[in-house]
Design a protein around this motif. Structure first.
Motif, PDB file in Angstrom:
ATOM      1  N   UNK A  53     -26.965  34.498 -53.993  1.00 41.23           N
ATOM      2  CA  UNK A  53     -27.753  33.519 -53.254  1.00 41.23           C
ATOM      3  C   UNK A  53     -29.067  33.317 -53.999  1.00 41.23           C
ATOM      4  N   UNK A  54     -29.457  32.062 -54.174  1.00 40.19           N
ATOM      5  CA  UNK A  54     -30.672  31.738 -54.925  1.00 40.19           C
ATOM      6  C   UNK A  54     -31.601  30.876 -54.075  1.00 40.19           C
ATOM      7  N   UNK A  55     -32.772  30.579 -54.621  1.00 44.99           N
ATOM      8  CA  UNK A  55     -33.717  29.691 -53.925  1.00 44.99           C
ATOM      9  C   UNK A  55     -33.087  28.323 -53.656  1.00 44.99           C
ATOM     10  N   UNK A  69     -31.699  23.384 -48.172  1.00 44.56           N
ATOM     11  CA  UNK A  69     -31.246  22.622 -47.011  1.00 44.56           C
ATOM     12  C   UNK A  69     -31.299  23.425 -45.717  1.00 44.56           C
ATOM     13  N   UNK A  70     -31.941  24.584 -45.742  1.00 40.58           N
ATOM     14  CA  UNK A  70     -31.986  25.432 -44.557  1.00 40.58           C
ATOM     15  C   UNK A  70     -33.178  25.045 -43.695  1.00 40.58           C
ATOM     16  N   UNK A  71     -32.877  24.720 -42.457  1.00 42.99           N
ATOM     17  CA  UNK A  71     -33.914  24.401 -41.483  1.00 42.99           C
ATOM     18  C   UNK A  71     -34.488  25.738 -41.004  1.00 42.99           C
ATOM     19  N   UNK A 125     -25.175  35.424 -45.795  1.00 43.23           N
ATOM     20  CA  UNK A 125     -26.620  35.620 -45.823  1.00 43.23           C
ATOM     21  C   UNK A 125     -27.241  34.885 -44.646  1.00 43.23           C
ATOM     22  N   UNK A 126     -27.860  35.644 -43.731  1.00 43.12           N
ATOM     23  CA  UNK A 126     -28.526  35.004 -42.593  1.00 43.12           C
ATOM     24  C   UNK A 126     -29.778  34.266 -43.050  1.00 43.12           C
ATOM     25  N   UNK A 127     -30.435  34.742 -44.086  1.00 42.11           N
ATOM     26  CA  UNK A 127     -31.616  34.043 -44.607  1.00 42.11           C
ATOM     27  C   UNK A 127     -31.235  32.658 -45.123  1.00 42.11           C
ATOM     28  N   UNK A 128     -30.118  32.581 -45.826  1.00 41.18           N
ATOM     29  CA  UNK A 128     -29.666  31.324 -46.423  1.00 41.18           C
ATOM     30  C   UNK A 128     -28.752  30.534 -45.490  1.00 41.18           C
ATOM     31  N   UNK A 129     -28.336  31.139 -44.377  1.00 35.21           N
ATOM     32  CA  UNK A 129     -27.448  30.510 -43.392  1.00 35.21           C
ATOM     33  C   UNK A 129     -26.173  29.979 -44.041  1.00 35.21           C
ATOM     34  N   UNK A 130     -25.589  30.842 -44.881  1.00 37.57           N
ATOM     35  CA  UNK A 130     -24.372  30.466 -45.593  1.00 37.57           C
ATOM     36  C   UNK A 130     -23.471  31.677 -45.776  1.00 37.57           C
TER      37      UNK A 130
END
Length: 192
Positions: free
Chosen positions: A49-51, A56-58, A171-176
């Motif tokens: 997971x990257x920046x 697109x994450x709200x 990843x909950x931070x990235x919501x993916x």
């Protein structure tokens, strides 16, 4: 301070070999006899997971990763990616919405623990071909769901069994959630 009770993750299911002592012993023997493996699967990918995945994450309040999947020809929304669960669970209401016959349920003798601090009886289990897709690539695997009659805000819980089978990372931070397809391409499923 006195401890008044305990809160557990969802436990039991097919993780650890199954519900019976003989299945669990067989699983333990198998785990102890397997040599250390570095994946030899040519289709396996590094899942990073990257920046860019944050663009697109709200902003959210630490929401869970909730995705959609396709099974028995129907798109099922509100599928919780639950890394704390040792079982893949389908709720009875979802079983009915999919219009599945009781004949497809196989018997299961164990219980699940971790729902409202009680044990929950399992009505049976079934294996369903389940498709994970991001629109550009997809992957279909048979997932073994324990069917339970319990209230839930979700239709399905995807636990460690399915995630490990898929080589998926959420990843909950990235919501993916990311997983490799069978050619090595990375499927990126965004949370609903």
């Amino acid at each position: 301070m006195p401890v008044l009770g305990e809160v557990h993750t969802i436990a039991r299911g097919f993780s650890g070999g199954g519900p019976t002592a003989s299945q669990q012993k067989k699983y333990a023997r198998g785990v102890n006899s397997i040599e250390e493996r570095i994946s030899g699967n040519p289709w396996e990918s590094d899942l990073v997971f990257t920046r860019t995945n944050l663009q697109d994450v709200v902003p959210h309040d630490n929401d869970s990763v909730v995705i959609s999947v396709v099974t028995v020809g129907k798109k099922v929304h509100k599928v919780l990616v639950d890394q704390g669960s040792s079982a893949d669970v389908m709720f009875w209401s979802t079983f009915n919405k999919l219009r599945l016959s009781l004949d497809v349920l196989r018997p299961y003798t164990g219980c699940l623990y971790g729902f409202a601090d009680n044990q929950v009886e399992v009505g049976g289990y079934l294996e369903l071909r389940t498709t994970f897709s991001d629109g550009a690539a997809s992957r279909t695997e048979k997932i073994r769901y324990l069917v339970i009659n319990s209230n839930s805000a979700y239709n399905i819980l995807l636990g460690r069994l399915a995630l490990n089978r898929l080589n998926a990372v959420a990843s909950t931070r990235h919501m993916k959630m990311k997983l490799p397809d069978l050619s090595g391409k990375v499927i990126v499923i965004e949370s609903d």
